[in-house]
Structures are given as structure tokens and as C-alpha cells.
Design an enzyme around this catalytic site. Structure first.
Site, PDB file in Angstrom:
ATOM      1  N   GLU A  25       5.803   7.003  -5.717  1.00  0.00           N
ATOM      2  CA  GLU A  25       5.661   5.564  -5.567  1.00  0.00           C
ATOM      3  C   GLU A  25       4.202   5.225  -5.299  1.00  0.00           C
ATOM      4  OE1 GLU A  25       8.133   3.174  -6.139  1.00  0.00           O
ATOM      5  OE2 GLU A  25       6.098   2.449  -6.323  1.00  0.00           O
ATOM      6  N   CYS A  29       0.417   6.660   4.552  1.00  0.00           N
ATOM      7  CA  CYS A  29       0.171   7.638   3.474  1.00  0.00           C
ATOM      8  C   CYS A  29      -1.173   8.354   3.507  1.00  0.00           C
ATOM      9  CB  CYS A  29       0.297   6.939   2.122  1.00  0.00           C
ATOM     10  SG  CYS A  29       1.995   6.685   1.639  1.00  0.00           S
ATOM     11  N   LYS A  77       0.027  12.199  -6.943  1.00  0.00           N
ATOM     12  CA  LYS A  77       0.207  11.215  -5.881  1.00  0.00           C
ATOM     13  C   LYS A  77      -0.735  11.498  -4.712  1.00  0.00           C
ATOM     14  CE  LYS A  77       1.691   8.190  -3.156  1.00  0.00           C
ATOM     15  NZ  LYS A  77       2.576   7.133  -2.896  1.00  0.00           N
TER      16      LYS A  77
HETATM   17  C1  UDX Z   1      -1.569   3.239  -0.061  1.00  0.00           C
HETATM   18  C2  UDX Z   1      -1.876   3.318  -1.564  1.00  0.00           C
HETATM   19  O1  UDX Z   1      -2.747   2.227  -1.928  1.00  0.00           O
HETATM   20  C3  UDX Z   1      -0.585   3.251  -2.358  1.00  0.00           C
HETATM   21  O2  UDX Z   1      -0.854   3.425  -3.750  1.00  0.00           O
HETATM   22  C4  UDX Z   1       0.341   4.370  -1.888  1.00  0.00           C
HETATM   23  O3  UDX Z   1       1.571   4.313  -2.579  1.00  0.00           O
HETATM   24  C5  UDX Z   1       0.582   4.276  -0.395  1.00  0.00           C
HETATM   25  O4  UDX Z   1      -0.674   4.276   0.297  1.00  0.00           O
HETATM   26  P1  UDX Z   1      -0.985   1.303   1.645  1.00  0.00           P
HETATM   27  O5  UDX Z   1      -1.186   2.346   2.688  1.00  0.00           O
HETATM   28  O6  UDX Z   1       0.242   0.466   1.709  1.00  0.00           O
HETATM   29  O7  UDX Z   1      -1.000   1.967   0.204  1.00  0.00           O
HETATM   30  O8  UDX Z   1      -2.212   0.271   1.697  1.00  0.00           O
HETATM   31  P2  UDX Z   1      -3.683   0.213   1.063  1.00  0.00           P
HETATM   32  O9  UDX Z   1      -3.861  -1.123   0.483  1.00  0.00           O
HETATM   33  O10 UDX Z   1      -3.979   1.359   0.197  1.00  0.00           O
HETATM   34  O11 UDX Z   1      -4.592   0.271   2.367  1.00  0.00           O
HETATM   35  C6  UDX Z   1      -4.671   1.438   3.166  1.00  0.00           C
HETATM   36  C7  UDX Z   1      -5.687   1.241   4.266  1.00  0.00           C
HETATM   37  O12 UDX Z   1      -7.006   1.197   3.759  1.00  0.00           O
HETATM   38  C8  UDX Z   1      -5.507  -0.059   5.068  1.00  0.00           C
HETATM   39  O13 UDX Z   1      -5.708   0.214   6.433  1.00  0.00           O
HETATM   40  C9  UDX Z   1      -6.575  -0.966   4.524  1.00  0.00           C
HETATM   41  O14 UDX Z   1      -6.996  -1.955   5.433  1.00  0.00           O
HETATM   42  C10 UDX Z   1      -7.686   0.038   4.231  1.00  0.00           C
HETATM   43  N1  UDX Z   1      -8.621  -0.410   3.187  1.00  0.00           N
HETATM   44  C11 UDX Z   1      -8.193  -0.604   1.914  1.00  0.00           C
HETATM   45  C12 UDX Z   1      -9.955  -0.589   3.518  1.00  0.00           C
HETATM   46  O15 UDX Z   1     -10.365  -0.409   4.683  1.00  0.00           O
HETATM   47  N2  UDX Z   1     -10.821  -0.967   2.523  1.00  0.00           N
HETATM   48  C13 UDX Z   1     -10.429  -1.164   1.238  1.00  0.00           C
HETATM   49  O16 UDX Z   1     -11.285  -1.499   0.398  1.00  0.00           O
HETATM   50  C14 UDX Z   1      -9.074  -0.988   0.920  1.00  0.00           C
END
Ligand code: UDX
Ligand code: ADP
Length: 471
Positions: free
Chosen positions: A168, A279, A223
Site C-alpha cells: 500500500e 512507516c 515498498k
Molecule cells: C508514508 C508514505 O508517503 C506512503 O507512501 C506509505 O504508504 C506510508 O508512509 P505517511 O506516513 O502517511 O505515508 O505520510 P507522509 O506524507 O509520507 O509523511 C511522513 C512524514 O514526513 C510526516 O511526519 C510528514 O510531516 C513528514 N514530511 C513529509 C516532511 O517533513 N516533509 C515533507 O516534505 C514531506
């Protein structure tokens, strides 16, 4: 041979299983989708007549559940029966990092996966396709296979299993859009008939060109690698945020300047308090574990530094806050805005807010925490009760309270600390806030989202992450 999928069972009604099955049910009205979980309270919430009580907050999810629940989407704790009915079973259970034993702190704890595989092996009827949905360490499919095949050998009945990996890629907060318009769908497996049946499910709404098929191990490893690369970009830009603060540069300008290079791209270059979520850390730890397992120590070290940098970013933010507030925050009130690991979710798993708040509590601060979606109970689970005992059994002086609004949190506060990028923090009323805070007041913006210039014009001192010019 199965001609088409009529009945799907999903084990695990969490952040992955819930939204994924809701979208499958919505897009495939002829398939019956049963989502099962051992957690009765969670299932009750999924079945609540008030759709604002669903256990997961995800924009667009409630509308889909409203459309499909009771029609072809069902939530229950009846696991055995729904396994028996299913042509295809998705495993979407939690796989947290092991807390003890071999691989503690690095490898995923597969006990829930194993329990699910055992249940499937026991109750499945006829040919069943088992799909790994949860993020899993490479070679987990083999574990599932071994458990399922052992049962078939032992009982010599007509059960037959095929294992597919279908990781996913949804991100929380945008899960529905990610599911409805995926960049790609990845299916790994050996049994072409099973692969085709899963492809047929996705073809209800996904273009054929976007569906990739690989062997099982490449799918599982893709993944982990995707998440490791995304996390690595965040650690990279966060390392530059610190350098910007020291050199007078602005990290947001740097991110834009490098991101406009098509080879680099603009996504995932937002500096912040460090990545959180269930994740990224877990997947990198898995990668480190597996590299070490195969003797690839340099590769393991390389990925470990992505996590080390993330930890360092959180520590350095707490340190800066203490320094700016005259070297002590003991007894000082800090309004913490945002506790979720990112905007548009109520999830706090691995949220940088947890470590930063713990550090501030350890320094004796009085935190007033406001988050539009995270409950007081959740914060209690993450931070413990107001007073925390540290590793040497010393009682921290710090305490925290839950606030119902930004104003209540900020009233009399010495500082406002923005930790989550919620939309409402972009338009705070700085004139009003400056009047209710205690002077000299501070804004610490770790997400560069607030209107810091306006806040400054009302006499508030500013520290913005990565902004060497403003600070
Ligand atoms: C992530 C992956 O994006 C997704 O593809 C996978 O299936 C699960 O893990 P998620 O953890 O839900 O998704 O959120 P994501 O948007 O990736 O953000 C993860 C973390 O990184 C957050 O704490 C977010 O604030 C941080 N982040 C993200 C940053 O600090 N800067 C960015 O530019 C992007
Ligand atoms: P994720 O983010 O991977 O979806 P969650 O923790 O949100 O993780 O959800 C996983 C769900 O799986 C939980 O609701 C948990 O109760 C459920 N679960 C774990 N093991 C089993 C099992 N053997 N049978 C049914 N449900 C399970």
C-alpha cells in the site's frame, strides 16, 4: 480455477485496511467486502451511526463509508466465517518494530501476521488468494507461505493458497485520493492466475498501464525502498535547514531552487521537525536489519544515518527553544500547536511532537497542547500522565494539559510552538494572540506555515526552522 473475485475479506480495520477496503467496495459494487478486526471497540466505531465517530479521520472517507456500508462493505469481529467466505484475503494488520528479543528495535514484530496466517490456514475454504497489504519486511511472504502450506500438508484437504504482495502506498491525510488515483499499483507474485484476478479488481478504476507486476521479493523490497527514499529526502533537507540557520540562508528558497531541477523534483522537500508516521522509521529499520543480515554493513550504516538525522532534528529543536527562552523553560507555559505526525490525520504514531514534548517536559515546561483531531486520551497514551518519571526515576517537573482551542493554549503563554502543518495554523490571528501571551513572547514555527512576518509586527519574537535571515 476462480473466474472472478466475488468476496474479499480484509484482516485488520486500521489506517490501511479501513480506507483501502472502503475504496475497493466503492469502486467494485459487485464484490462483497468484509473487514474484520479483533478490536471490538474499533469495529463498533466503524459501524457507528454517527459517521464523525469512525475510528480514523481521513478526508473523504466518511462519505464513502456512508455510501457502501451495509451494501457491500461490512465491518465485524466475525473472523472465521468471513475468512471461509472469501476468495481473496488481504492482510492489513499492524507490524510494529519488535520491542524485545532478536532484532529488537529494528526488525518488525510479525506476530500479528503469523496469527492471521494461522487463522487463514485453519478457516479458509477451497482456493484462496492471500494478499499482503501491510508494510512488511522482505521475505515475509515466505513466512506466510510456510504457515499456509504446512497446514495444507497436515490436513490433506482441498485448501489451496496463492500469496501475492500488493504493498500500500497511500499516505495518511490523502489516503482516499491516493487510493482512487494511484501513481502505480504494484503486485508481486508467482501465480499468474491469482495476479490476473487482483489486476481485474483494480481495473475497475485504475488504468492498465499503472499496474506493475513483479516477483514477490521485488514487490516487498520496492515498498521499503520507496519509503526509505522519501524519508531520506526529508532528512537531507532537514540537514540543510540547520545549515541555513547558521549561514543566514532560507531553506525554503533552497528547496525551491533545487526542486525545480526536474531530476530532483519539488515533492518531499518540506523541512520540518522530522518525519513521523508508522512507516518511515520502521521501514528503514527493516532495511538496516536486512542489510546487516546479509553482511552489507556499509549499506546498513548508510540508511541508519537517515534515522539518526531525524532524531537529531527533533533534539535540536527542543534545545533551541530552551536557549531562546533565556536558557530555562522551567515553569514556563508553551502552547504546542499540533500533535499529529502531519496534518489531516488523528494519527500520532512516531509523531515528532512526542519526542519534542518529552524533552520540553523534562526541562520543566508547562505545555498546553492543542490539536484539531488528536484526542486528550491519545496524548495521554503518548506522553503519559501529566508528570513523567524519567529513566533514573526522577520526577520531571514539567506538566502538560489538553487545550480545546489555540486561544486557550496561548493565553498567558511565553511561546507558541507549531509542530503540525494544520491548515488553521496558517491563518492565526497574531494581533489577538500577541495580546494574550506573556511578554517577551515567542513563536517557534517548525513547519514554516504561520505568518511569521505578521506575528513579528505585533512584537512577537520569531524562530522559523531553516530561516537564517528571519531568526
Ligand atoms: C508514508 C508514505 O508517503 C506512503 O507512501 C506509505 O504508504 C506510508 O508512509 P505517511 O506516513 O502517511 O505515508 O505520510 P507522509 O506524507 O509520507 O509523511 C511522513 C512524514 O514526513 C510526516 O511526519 C510528514 O510531516 C513528514 N514530511 C513529509 C516532511 O517533513 N516533509 C515533507 O516534505 C514531506
Ligand atoms: P495500519 O496502519 O497498518 O493499518 P493499525 O494499527 O491502524 O495499522 O491497524 C491494524 C489493525 O489490525 C488493528 O486494528 C488490529 O486490531 C488489527 N489486528 C491485528 N491482529 C489481528 C488479527 N489476528 N485478526 C484481526 N485483526 C487484527
Amino acid at each position: 480455477m476462480l473466474e472472478k473475485i466475488n468476496n474479499i475479506c480484509c484482516i485488520g480495520a486500521g489506517y490501511v485496511g479501513g480506507p483501502t477496503m472502503a475504496v475497493i467496495a466503492d469502486k467494485c459494487p459487485e464484490i462483497q467486502v468484509n473487514v474484520v478486526d479483533i478490536n471490538q471497540a474499533r469495529i463498533n466505531n466503524w459501524n457507528d451511526s454517527d459517521f464523525s465517530n469512525l475510528p480514523i479521520y481521513e478526508p473523504g472517507l466518511a462519505e464513502i463509508v456512508k455510501n457502501c456500508r451495509g451494501r457491500n462493505l461490512h465491518f465485524s469481529t466475525v473472523i472465521e466465517e468471513n475468512i471461509a467466505l472469501a476468495d481473496m484475503i488481504f492482510i492489513s494488520v499492524n507490524t510494529p518494530v519488535k520491542k524485545k528479543g532478536i532484532g529488537a528495535g529494528q526488525a518488525s514484530d510479525l506476530k500479528w501476521i503469523e496469527a492471521s496466517a494461522r487463522q487463514i490456514s485453519k478457516y479458509a475454504v477451497g482456493k484462496t488468494i492471500v494478499v499482503e497489504k501491510s508494510t512488511l519486511p522482505v521475505k515475509t511472504a515466505q513466512t506466510i507461505k510456510n504457515i499456509l502450506e504446512a497446514h495444507v500438508l497436515n490436513t490433506s484437504n482441498d485448501k489451496k493458497f496463492s500469496i501475492l504482495s500488493n504493498p500500500e502506498f497511500l499516505a495518511e491525510g490523502t489516503a482516499i485520493n491516493d487510493l482512487e488515483n494511484p501513481d502505480r499499483v504494484l503486485i508481486g507474485g508467482e501465480d499468474q492466475d491469482a495476479i490476473n484476478l487482483l489486476i481485474d479488481v483494480y481495473l475497475n478504476w485504475v488504468d492498465k498501464e499503472k499496474i506493475l507486476t513483479t516477483d514477490l521479493w521485488s514487490s516487498e523490497l520496492s515498498k521499503l525502498t520507496a519509503n526509505a527514499f522519501l524519508a531520506q529526502r526529508i532528512s537531507s533537507i532537514n540537514s540543510i535547514s540547520a545549515l541555513c540557520e547558521s549561514t543566514g540562508a532560507d531553506v525554503n528558497d533552497v528547496a525551491l531552487a533545487i526542486g525545480m531541477d526536474k531530476r530532483i523534483g519539488l515533492e518531499f522537500l518540506r523541512p520540518g521537525p522530522g518525519f513521523g508516521g508508522s512507516c518511515f522509521k520502521k521501514d528503514i529499520l527493516n532495511l538496516v536489519y536486512i542489510c546487516n543480515h546479509y553482511g552489507l554493513y556499509q549499506a546498513a550504516k548508510y540508511w541508519q544515518t537517515v534515522i539518526n538525522l531525524n532524531d537529531w532534528q527533533q533534539k535540536r529543536i527542543s534545545k533551541i527553544i530552551v536557549e531562546k527562552l533565556f536558557g530555562t523553560i522551567s515553569g514556563k507555559k508553551i502552547a504546542v500547536l499540533g500533535f499529529a505526525f502531519k496534518a489531516n490525520t488523528n494519527d500520532t504514531r512516531e509523531s515528532p511532537a512526542i519526542n519534542i514534548c518529552r524533552d520540553l517536559l523534562e526541562e520543566g515546561s508547562n505545555l498546553h497542547i492543542y490539536d484539531p483531531r488528536v484526542s486528550q486520551d491519545q496524548i495521554k497514551m503518548d506522553l503519559g500522565h501529566s508528570q513523567i518519571i524519567d529513566s533514573q526515576n526522577l520526577l520531571f517537573e514539567g506538566k502538560w494539559e489538553f487545550s480545546k482551542s489555540v486561544e486557550l493554549a496561548a493565553n498567558g503563554a511565553d511561546a507558541i510552538l507549531v509542530l503540525t502543518d494544520w491548515e488553521e495554523f496558517k491563518t492565526l490571528d497574531w494581533e489577538k494572540l500577541s495580546k494574550i501571551m506573556r511578554s517577551p513572547s515567542w513563536l517557534f514555527d517548525t513547519r514554516s506555515i504561520s505568518n511569521a512576518i505578521e506575528a513579528k509586527s505585533f512584537g512577537i519574537n520569531i524562530w522559523r526552522l531553516g530561516d537564517g535571515a528571519l531568526n
